[in-house]
Design an enzyme around this catalytic site. Structure first.
Site, PDB file in Angstrom:
ATOM      1  N   HIS A   1      21.765 -54.142 -33.623  1.00  0.00           N
ATOM      2  CA  HIS A   1      20.814 -53.047 -33.816  1.00  0.00           C
ATOM      3  C   HIS A   1      19.733 -53.106 -32.732  1.00  0.00           C
ATOM      4  O   HIS A   1      19.444 -52.089 -32.061  1.00  0.00           O
ATOM      5  CB  HIS A   1      20.195 -53.161 -35.214  1.00  0.00           C
ATOM      6  CG  HIS A   1      19.182 -52.121 -35.541  1.00  0.00           C
ATOM      7  ND1 HIS A   1      19.443 -51.072 -36.401  1.00  0.00           N
ATOM      8  CD2 HIS A   1      17.891 -51.951 -35.140  1.00  0.00           C
ATOM      9  CE1 HIS A   1      18.364 -50.313 -36.513  1.00  0.00           C
ATOM     10  NE2 HIS A   1      17.403 -50.826 -35.751  1.00  0.00           N
ATOM     11  N   GLU A   2      19.123 -54.268 -32.541  1.00  0.00           N
ATOM     12  CA  GLU A   2      18.046 -54.384 -31.560  1.00  0.00           C
ATOM     13  C   GLU A   2      18.572 -54.288 -30.129  1.00  0.00           C
ATOM     14  O   GLU A   2      17.924 -53.702 -29.258  1.00  0.00           O
ATOM     15  CB  GLU A   2      17.280 -55.693 -31.774  1.00  0.00           C
ATOM     16  CG  GLU A   2      16.660 -55.845 -33.158  1.00  0.00           C
ATOM     17  CD  GLU A   2      15.797 -54.662 -33.582  1.00  0.00           C
ATOM     18  OE1 GLU A   2      15.248 -53.950 -32.708  1.00  0.00           O
ATOM     19  OE2 GLU A   2      15.677 -54.443 -34.806  1.00  0.00           O
TER      20      GLU A   2
ATOM     21  N   HIS B   1      18.989 -50.687 -29.261  1.00  0.00           N
ATOM     22  CA  HIS B   1      17.729 -50.069 -28.831  1.00  0.00           C
ATOM     23  C   HIS B   1      17.498 -50.320 -27.346  1.00  0.00           C
ATOM     24  O   HIS B   1      17.115 -49.423 -26.593  1.00  0.00           O
ATOM     25  CB  HIS B   1      16.556 -50.635 -29.629  1.00  0.00           C
ATOM     26  CG  HIS B   1      16.383 -50.042 -30.990  1.00  0.00           C
ATOM     27  ND1 HIS B   1      16.544 -48.708 -31.253  1.00  0.00           N
ATOM     28  CD2 HIS B   1      16.017 -50.620 -32.171  1.00  0.00           C
ATOM     29  CE1 HIS B   1      16.308 -48.476 -32.543  1.00  0.00           C
ATOM     30  NE2 HIS B   1      15.987 -49.621 -33.112  1.00  0.00           N
TER      31      HIS B   1
ATOM     32  N   HIS C   1      17.351 -44.779 -33.841  1.00  0.00           N
ATOM     33  CA  HIS C   1      17.897 -44.872 -35.196  1.00  0.00           C
ATOM     34  C   HIS C   1      18.719 -43.622 -35.502  1.00  0.00           C
ATOM     35  O   HIS C   1      18.357 -42.515 -35.095  1.00  0.00           O
ATOM     36  CB  HIS C   1      16.762 -45.013 -36.215  1.00  0.00           C
ATOM     37  CG  HIS C   1      16.032 -46.304 -36.095  1.00  0.00           C
ATOM     38  ND1 HIS C   1      14.666 -46.383 -36.029  1.00  0.00           N
ATOM     39  CD2 HIS C   1      16.484 -47.590 -36.034  1.00  0.00           C
ATOM     40  CE1 HIS C   1      14.300 -47.656 -35.928  1.00  0.00           C
ATOM     41  NE2 HIS C   1      15.388 -48.405 -35.934  1.00  0.00           N
TER      42      HIS C   1
ATOM     43  N   TYR D   1      19.077 -46.694 -41.079  1.00  0.00           N
ATOM     44  CA  TYR D   1      18.303 -47.374 -42.108  1.00  0.00           C
ATOM     45  C   TYR D   1      19.124 -47.477 -43.392  1.00  0.00           C
ATOM     46  O   TYR D   1      20.047 -46.691 -43.632  1.00  0.00           O
ATOM     47  CB  TYR D   1      17.031 -46.587 -42.421  1.00  0.00           C
ATOM     48  CG  TYR D   1      15.852 -46.850 -41.510  1.00  0.00           C
ATOM     49  CD1 TYR D   1      15.961 -47.636 -40.368  1.00  0.00           C
ATOM     50  CD2 TYR D   1      14.603 -46.305 -41.808  1.00  0.00           C
ATOM     51  CE1 TYR D   1      14.874 -47.868 -39.547  1.00  0.00           C
ATOM     52  CE2 TYR D   1      13.502 -46.522 -40.984  1.00  0.00           C
ATOM     53  CZ  TYR D   1      13.648 -47.311 -39.855  1.00  0.00           C
ATOM     54  OH  TYR D   1      12.565 -47.529 -39.048  1.00  0.00           O
TER      55      TYR D   1
END
Length: 490
Positions: free
Chosen positions: A116-117, A120, A126, A172
């Site tokens: 996930h990071e 980014h 997101h 999320y």
């Protein structure tokens, strides 16, 4: 860094002098002439050896399925520094120079959270921040913690022409930032039961988006359901020329059980033209379960050692075959056994086996050998017709192969010799009584089956090549040096 840093949407560090998040080519990591996007990374030694291994495995999945590869930083000016954090956070896209990614040791060490990071840092927002998100989810503003509403904004995003992805590692979870226990902050529409916010690993659309954003010419697929069917491109028509495709099977839990329903690949000496290869893990660095194989016929079933398995398919510039169709499911225990002899025991043996088990052990001998089994100890729940706990021995690698049994109680089990070079040992326990279980020995019988074998050199090594002809089909098996044994028909 974190004490005075304002995070956008909970984990994105905004760049100075920017009023909005928008990543264009200026914040993409550059592509080399070889078509790879190499992103230098330095992982802090403040992480333990185990944590550094988890981070490396999470980054390896990018390299397996996309043209993005995270490499060890040496002297590069622009690079990512992965450091322990008080939360999980990252910059958005490439910002130039050293940029940090923070991973909290107690909350960010899952594969999907790490990815996930890193996503980014590659320039991805997101999923629920997409411009079209209101068509797919409803934000429940009344249940969002005070001061956290900014985490649920949306932007004028580039959606790459790809569908909304509930399964993305960038989405999320249902209850993130909820002010009331049990009250969702994000509800999928029209079906509120759709799962969102997984952190098991890159989704199929995560992979597709990376490949599209960075113009990767990759054929990669992620299969994440507990069971499913898949096939080569265009099946049952001819598969494309010059293919190099991957299928990463990643089930939620337990172990992958794979079987082929059809197989037809263009034959060639040593399977150098078209072939499949199957790995016991999520990358080409994993151990090989099934080495290069081509031709036509039935393939053996396989059991992975955990919940992931990787299938690689390669074709050359000429195509004259239809490819393959396969299906997979999950088993709670078992393995694929290739040694010349070994032992199989029920789970936790010699202690009592657990309740509610379904286990497959597949024994694979060379093409010219049968398999002999000898029971050493046996005690299962005793009931008429062995309908609760039981053991089956299949003469072949499939659950549908002919079987002896079922066995239960303290039955005397005769020594067993297979008619082919595969055996599937199947064990089942129900939800009630448990017993000591079983232990059996297996060996490769010295009896030679009616196959022709031919040894030949390949790539300077000493591999073996096996050819079998029977019942109207032929199959060619190639085993390179240091790889496991080849697989003829199950």
């Amino acid at each position: 860094m974190e004490s005075d840093t304002i995070l956008h949407e909970g984990d994105i560090v905004l760049r100075r002098k920017r009023s909005a998040i928008n990543c264009d080519s200026s914040c993409f990591w550059p592509k080399s002439r070889d078509g790879l996007v190499s992103v230098p990374v330095n992982v802090s030694t403040e992480f333990s050896v185990a944590e550094r291994t988890w981070i490396a495995e999470a980054m390896q999945e990018f390299a397996t399925l996309t043209c993005v590869q995270f490499i060890n930083r040496t002297t590069e000016t622009n690079y990512i520094s992965v450091v322990p954090g008080k939360s999980c956070w990252s910059h958005f896209g490439k910002i130039g120079g050293m940029q940090q990614v923070g991973l909290m040791k107690t909350g960010c060490m899952s594969k999907g959270a790490i990815q996930h990071e890193m996503n980014h840092a590659l320039g991805f927002l997101h999923e629920q921040a997409r411009s079209d998100r209101d068509n797919y989810v409803k934000i429940m503003w009344e249940y969002i913690m005070a001061g956290e509403q900014g985490n649920f904004g949306k932007v004028n995003s580039n959606n790459l022409g790809l569908p909304y992805d509930y399964s993305s590692v960038m989405h999320y979870g249902t209850f993130d930032f909820s002010n009331t226990s049990g009250k969702a902050t994000i509800v999928p529409i029209p079906d509120p039961s759709v799962p969102i916010g997984q952190r098991e690993g890159l989704s199929n659309l995560d992979v597709a988006k990376i490949n599209k954003l960075y113009s990767c010419n990759y054929c990669s697929n992620v299969l994440h359901k507990p069971n499913d069917t898949f096939s080569s491109v265009n099946y049952p028509s001819l598969y494309p020329d010059n293919s190099n495709c991957l299928w990463l099977i990643r089930i939620p839990q337990h172990q992958v059980f794979l079987q082929f329903d059809a197989f037809d690949l263009q034959p060639s000496p040593d399977c150098t033209s078209d072939y499949i290869r199957i790995y016991d893990g999520s990358s080409r660095n994993s151990s090989v379960l099934l080495d290069k194989l081509c031709g036509m016929g039935s393939l053996p079933s396989l059991v992975a050692s955990r919940n992931v398995m990787l299938l690689e398919f390669v074709s050359d510039e000429t195509t004259a075959a239809t490819g393959f169709q396969a299906s997979y499911s999950q088993v709670k225990c078992g393995s694929t056994l290739m040694g010349t002899s070994g032992v199989i025991t029920s789970p936790d043996y010699p202690n009592r086996y657990p309740k509610n088990q379904d286990c497959f052990w597949i024994i694979s001998a060379p093409a010219d050998r049968k398999i002999s089994l000898k029971m050493v100890s046996f005690e299962l729940e005793d009931i008429d017709e062995c309908k609760y706990d039981y053991l089956l021995i299949h003469d072949g690698s499939r659950p549908t192969s002919p079987a002896v049994g079922p066995y239960c109680g303290t039955m005397q089990i005769a020594d067993f010799t297979s008619s082919e070079n595969f055996v599937l040992v199947e064990f089942h326990s129900d939800v009630s009584w448990v017993f000591p279980g079983f232990m059996l020995n297996y060996t490769f019988d010295k009896t030679v089956l009616g196959y022709s074998t031919q040894a030949m050199g390949l790539h300077g090594g000493t591999p073996e090549s096996y050819t079998k002809s029977t019942k109207g089909f032929s199959m060619h098996y190639c085993q390179e040096k240091d790889h496991k044994n080849p697989f003829p028909s199950p």
